[in-house]
Design a protein around this motif. Structure first.
Motif, PDB file in Angstrom:
ATOM      1  N   LYS A 147       0.853  -1.190   0.000  1.00 32.66           N
ATOM      2  CA  LYS A 147       0.000   0.000   0.000  1.00 32.66           C
ATOM      3  C   LYS A 147       0.881   1.229   0.000  1.00 32.66           C
ATOM      4  CE  LYS A 147      -4.593  -0.698   1.897  1.00 32.66           C
ATOM      5  NZ  LYS A 147      -5.509  -0.266   2.970  1.00 32.66           N
ATOM      6  N   SER A 148       0.432   2.282  -0.665  1.00 31.67           N
ATOM      7  CA  SER A 148       1.287   3.450  -0.828  1.00 31.67           C
ATOM      8  C   SER A 148       0.515   4.747  -0.615  1.00 31.67           C
ATOM      9  CB  SER A 148       1.900   3.443  -2.235  1.00 31.67           C
ATOM     10  OG  SER A 148       2.553   4.662  -2.497  1.00 31.67           O
ATOM     11  N   CYS A 149       0.998   5.574   0.334  1.00 31.24           N
ATOM     12  CA  CYS A 149       0.433   6.900   0.524  1.00 31.24           C
ATOM     13  C   CYS A 149       1.400   7.741   1.341  1.00 31.24           C
ATOM     14  CB  CYS A 149      -0.933   6.844   1.218  1.00 31.24           C
ATOM     15  SG  CYS A 149      -0.923   6.077   2.853  1.00 31.24           S
ATOM     16  N   PHE A 150       1.269   9.049   1.256  1.00 31.58           N
ATOM     17  CA  PHE A 150       2.061   9.976   2.056  1.00 31.58           C
ATOM     18  C   PHE A 150       1.179  11.163   2.397  1.00 31.58           C
ATOM     19  CE2 PHE A 150       4.733  13.770   2.478  1.00 31.58           C
ATOM     20  CZ  PHE A 150       5.567  13.360   3.504  1.00 31.58           C
ATOM     21  N   ALA A 151       1.153  11.516   3.676  1.00 31.19           N
ATOM     22  CA  ALA A 151       0.333  12.643   4.119  1.00 31.19           C
ATOM     23  C   ALA A 151       1.159  13.519   5.040  1.00 31.19           C
ATOM     24  CB  ALA A 151      -0.909  12.148   4.843  1.00 31.19           C
ATOM     25  N   GLU A 152       1.463  14.725   4.570  1.00 35.60           N
ATOM     26  CA  GLU A 152       2.183  15.687   5.391  1.00 35.60           C
ATOM     27  C   GLU A 152       1.163  16.446   6.237  1.00 35.60           C
ATOM     28  OE1 GLU A 152       6.074  18.509   4.662  1.00 35.60           O
ATOM     29  OE2 GLU A 152       4.585  18.304   3.069  1.00 35.60           O
ATOM     30  N   SER A 153       1.507  16.715   7.493  1.00 35.69           N
ATOM     31  CA  SER A 153       0.620  17.401   8.437  1.00 35.69           C
ATOM     32  C   SER A 153      -0.635  16.585   8.727  1.00 35.69           C
ATOM     33  CB  SER A 153       0.242  18.790   7.907  1.00 35.69           C
ATOM     34  OG  SER A 153       1.405  19.562   7.686  1.00 35.69           O
ATOM     35  N   ALA A 154      -0.536  15.264   8.610  1.00 38.11           N
ATOM     36  CA  ALA A 154      -1.638  14.364   8.955  1.00 38.11           C
ATOM     37  C   ALA A 154      -1.083  13.206   9.780  1.00 38.11           C
ATOM     38  CB  ALA A 154      -2.327  13.845   7.701  1.00 38.11           C
ATOM     39  N   LYS A 155      -1.888  12.701  10.718  1.00 31.00           N
ATOM     40  CA  LYS A 155      -1.413  11.668  11.629  1.00 31.00           C
ATOM     41  C   LYS A 155      -1.597  10.251  11.087  1.00 31.00           C
ATOM     42  CE  LYS A 155      -2.083  14.468  15.778  1.00 31.00           C
ATOM     43  NZ  LYS A 155      -2.749  14.595  17.094  1.00 31.00           N
ATOM     44  N   ALA A 156      -2.279  10.113   9.954  1.00 28.02           N
ATOM     45  CA  ALA A 156      -2.477   8.777   9.380  1.00 28.02           C
ATOM     46  C   ALA A 156      -2.808   8.913   7.908  1.00 28.02           C
ATOM     47  CB  ALA A 156      -3.600   8.053  10.115  1.00 28.02           C
ATOM     48  N   CYS A 157      -2.550   7.846   7.169  1.00 30.35           N
ATOM     49  CA  CYS A 157      -2.960   7.803   5.760  1.00 30.35           C
ATOM     50  C   CYS A 157      -3.309   6.367   5.409  1.00 30.35           C
ATOM     51  CB  CYS A 157      -1.883   8.354   4.826  1.00 30.35           C
ATOM     52  SG  CYS A 157      -0.418   7.319   4.597  1.00 30.35           S
ATOM     53  N   ASP A 158      -4.316   6.212   4.579  1.00 29.82           N
ATOM     54  CA  ASP A 158      -4.717   4.897   4.093  1.00 29.82           C
ATOM     55  C   ASP A 158      -5.289   5.091   2.702  1.00 29.82           C
ATOM     56  OD1 ASP A 158      -5.073   2.221   3.991  1.00 29.82           O
ATOM     57  OD2 ASP A 158      -6.744   2.119   5.392  1.00 29.82           O
ATOM     58  N   CYS A 159      -5.182   4.081   1.882  1.00 30.69           N
ATOM     59  CA  CYS A 159      -5.606   4.258   0.501  1.00 30.69           C
ATOM     60  C   CYS A 159      -5.696   2.902  -0.184  1.00 30.69           C
ATOM     61  CB  CYS A 159      -4.605   5.136  -0.243  1.00 30.69           C
ATOM     62  SG  CYS A 159      -2.948   4.432  -0.189  1.00 30.69           S
ATOM     63  N   ASN A 160      -6.140   2.934  -1.422  1.00 27.12           N
ATOM     64  CA  ASN A 160      -6.178   1.727  -2.246  1.00 27.12           C
ATOM     65  C   ASN A 160      -5.119   1.770  -3.333  1.00 27.12           C
ATOM     66  OD1 ASN A 160      -8.368   0.498  -0.897  1.00 27.12           O
ATOM     67  ND2 ASN A 160      -9.807   1.860  -1.957  1.00 27.12           N
ATOM     68  N   THR A 161      -4.162   2.676  -3.174  1.00 27.55           N
ATOM     69  CA  THR A 161      -3.046   2.772  -4.124  1.00 27.55           C
ATOM     70  C   THR A 161      -1.925   1.838  -3.688  1.00 27.55           C
ATOM     71  OG1 THR A 161      -3.590   5.086  -4.550  1.00 27.55           O
ATOM     72  CG2 THR A 161      -1.398   4.343  -5.214  1.00 27.55           C
ATOM     73  N   PHE A 162      -1.313   1.166  -4.663  1.00 22.53           N
ATOM     74  CA  PHE A 162      -0.224   0.244  -4.369  1.00 22.53           C
ATOM     75  C   PHE A 162       1.018   0.633  -5.159  1.00 22.53           C
ATOM     76  CE2 PHE A 162      -3.917  -2.062  -3.079  1.00 22.53           C
ATOM     77  CZ  PHE A 162      -3.508  -2.878  -2.033  1.00 22.53           C
ATOM     78  N   VAL A 163       2.171   0.220  -4.664  1.00 24.05           N
ATOM     79  CA  VAL A 163       3.423   0.452  -5.363  1.00 24.05           C
ATOM     80  C   VAL A 163       4.184  -0.865  -5.417  1.00 24.05           C
ATOM     81  CG1 VAL A 163       4.641   1.145  -3.244  1.00 24.05           C
ATOM     82  CG2 VAL A 163       5.504   1.899  -5.474  1.00 24.05           C
ATOM     83  N   ASN A 164       4.821  -1.142  -6.559  1.00 27.07           N
ATOM     84  CA  ASN A 164       5.636  -2.344  -6.709  1.00 27.07           C
ATOM     85  C   ASN A 164       7.032  -2.085  -6.151  1.00 27.07           C
ATOM     86  OD1 ASN A 164       3.670  -3.955  -8.072  1.00 27.07           O
ATOM     87  ND2 ASN A 164       4.046  -2.757  -9.924  1.00 27.07           N
ATOM     88  N   CYS A 165       7.480  -2.928  -5.246  1.00 29.65           N
ATOM     89  CA  CYS A 165       8.796  -2.765  -4.630  1.00 29.65           C
ATOM     90  C   CYS A 165       9.887  -3.263  -5.562  1.00 29.65           C
ATOM     91  CB  CYS A 165       8.863  -3.530  -3.307  1.00 29.65           C
ATOM     92  SG  CYS A 165       7.533  -3.121  -2.157  1.00 29.65           S
ATOM     93  N   SER A 166      11.106  -2.781  -5.335  1.00 29.64           N
ATOM     94  CA  SER A 166      12.229  -3.202  -6.171  1.00 29.64           C
ATOM     95  C   SER A 166      13.495  -3.273  -5.329  1.00 29.64           C
ATOM     96  CB  SER A 166      12.441  -2.227  -7.343  1.00 29.64           C
ATOM     97  OG  SER A 166      12.735  -0.933  -6.849  1.00 29.64           O
ATOM     98  N   GLY A 167      14.482  -4.015  -5.825  1.00 31.28           N
ATOM     99  CA  GLY A 167      15.785  -4.092  -5.170  1.00 31.28           C
ATOM    100  C   GLY A 167      15.710  -4.593  -3.736  1.00 31.28           C
ATOM    101  N   GLU A 168      16.307  -3.834  -2.806  1.00 30.06           N
ATOM    102  CA  GLU A 168      16.375  -4.223  -1.394  1.00 30.06           C
ATOM    103  C   GLU A 168      15.126  -3.830  -0.604  1.00 30.06           C
ATOM    104  OE1 GLU A 168      19.935  -2.634   0.281  1.00 30.06           O
ATOM    105  OE2 GLU A 168      21.257  -3.717  -1.075  1.00 30.06           O
ATOM    106  N   GLU A 169      14.124  -3.284  -1.286  1.00 30.37           N
ATOM    107  CA  GLU A 169      12.871  -2.908  -0.606  1.00 30.37           C
ATOM    108  C   GLU A 169      12.017  -4.164  -0.451  1.00 30.37           C
ATOM    109  OE1 GLU A 169      11.462  -0.244  -3.522  1.00 30.37           O
ATOM    110  OE2 GLU A 169      12.935   1.314  -3.079  1.00 30.37           O
ATOM    111  N   VAL A 170      12.148  -4.836   0.689  1.00 31.78           N
ATOM    112  CA  VAL A 170      11.482  -6.127   0.885  1.00 31.78           C
ATOM    113  C   VAL A 170      10.471  -6.089   2.037  1.00 31.78           C
ATOM    114  CG1 VAL A 170      13.372  -7.465  -0.098  1.00 31.78           C
ATOM    115  CG2 VAL A 170      13.411  -6.916   2.340  1.00 31.78           C
ATOM    116  N   LYS A 171      10.166  -4.906   2.547  1.00 29.17           N
ATOM    117  CA  LYS A 171       9.212  -4.763   3.640  1.00 29.17           C
ATOM    118  C   LYS A 171       8.107  -3.792   3.246  1.00 29.17           C
ATOM    119  CE  LYS A 171      11.635  -6.951   6.965  1.00 29.17           C
ATOM    120  NZ  LYS A 171      11.131  -8.048   7.831  1.00 29.17           N
TER     121      LYS A 171
END
Length: 227
Positions: free
Chosen positions: A127-151
């Protein structure tokens, strides 16, 4: 009698040495490479003074947070969290003498890659999101990980200092490197009035897995009906 006295002195010295604590500068600043603050006695769980640089890049926009505090650092390269619109990188440097000044942490610019390199994944999807000046974020957007990004990581942070001249609130979800999760676990207690939490998962986010399970169930149901 003399030997007993010497033994007592040695034991007392050992206890004193074990309970000795370092003092480190504690401060934070946005979009700066230094900050001003006061020395604070570290707790026994931390044995180093650290400088931390967090840089968030979204397109051509870049924001940063610089902190100095008591902590732990066992990493020799920047750690990262990648999300659909950008990337967060953290680098920490340290020193281990009382009131010492750690080296300035730096984060190298992103290396431009080819289109094929950018599309090459490692099979993990978060799952992928970023919220500045917000205490939480949730969404239905996803991102495919690559390389050493295994978490898959979800992190929320809300911090202010006592004087009120520093405030940092943000939430992020995305693909993280292993050392990012380790760093956050080692330094979960940070300075200031801070509320922070994070989770790191070894597998693709559950919604993605649920969709796969639903697809397999539908295929099996169709197959059994045909029989």
């Amino acid at each position: 009698m003399r030997s007993s006295w010497l033994l007592f002195i040695c034991i007392l010295s050992g206890i004193t040495a074990t309970d000795s604590r370092m003092s480190c500068l504690e401060c934070a600043a946005k979009n700066a490479k230094t900050c001003e603050g006061k020395l604070k006695e570290c707790n026994l769980a931390t044995d180093k003074c650290i400088s931390v640089l967090e840089v968030t890049r979204i397109g051509t926009r870049e924001t940063s947070v610089f902190m100095r505090l008591c902590g732990n650092c066992s990493h020799d390269k920047p750690m990262s969290v990648r999300f659909d619109k950008g990337i967060l990188k953290i680098n920490a440097t340290c020193c281990n003498t009382d009131a010492c000044t750690p080296p300035e942490p730096t984060i190298p610019p992103e290396k431009p890659g080819t289109k094929d390199e950018k599309l090459k994944g490692n099979g993990i999807r978060c799952k992928s999101c970023f919220a500045e000046s917000a205490k939480a974020c949730d969404c239905n957007t996803f991102v495919n990980c690559s390389g050493e990004e295994v978490k898959c990581i979800a992190r929320q942070i809300s911090a202010t200092n006592k004087s009120g001249d520093y405030s940092h609130v943000a939430a992020i979800r995305g693909c993280a490197t292993k050392d990012m999760c380790q760093y956050l676990a080692e330094n979960i207690t940070q300075p200031f009035q801070l509320k922070t939490s994070f989770t790191c998962s070894d597998e693709s986010d559950s919604i993605h897995n649920s969709l796969l399970l639903l697809l397999l169930t539908a295929m099996f149901s169709k197959f059994t009906t045909a029989m």
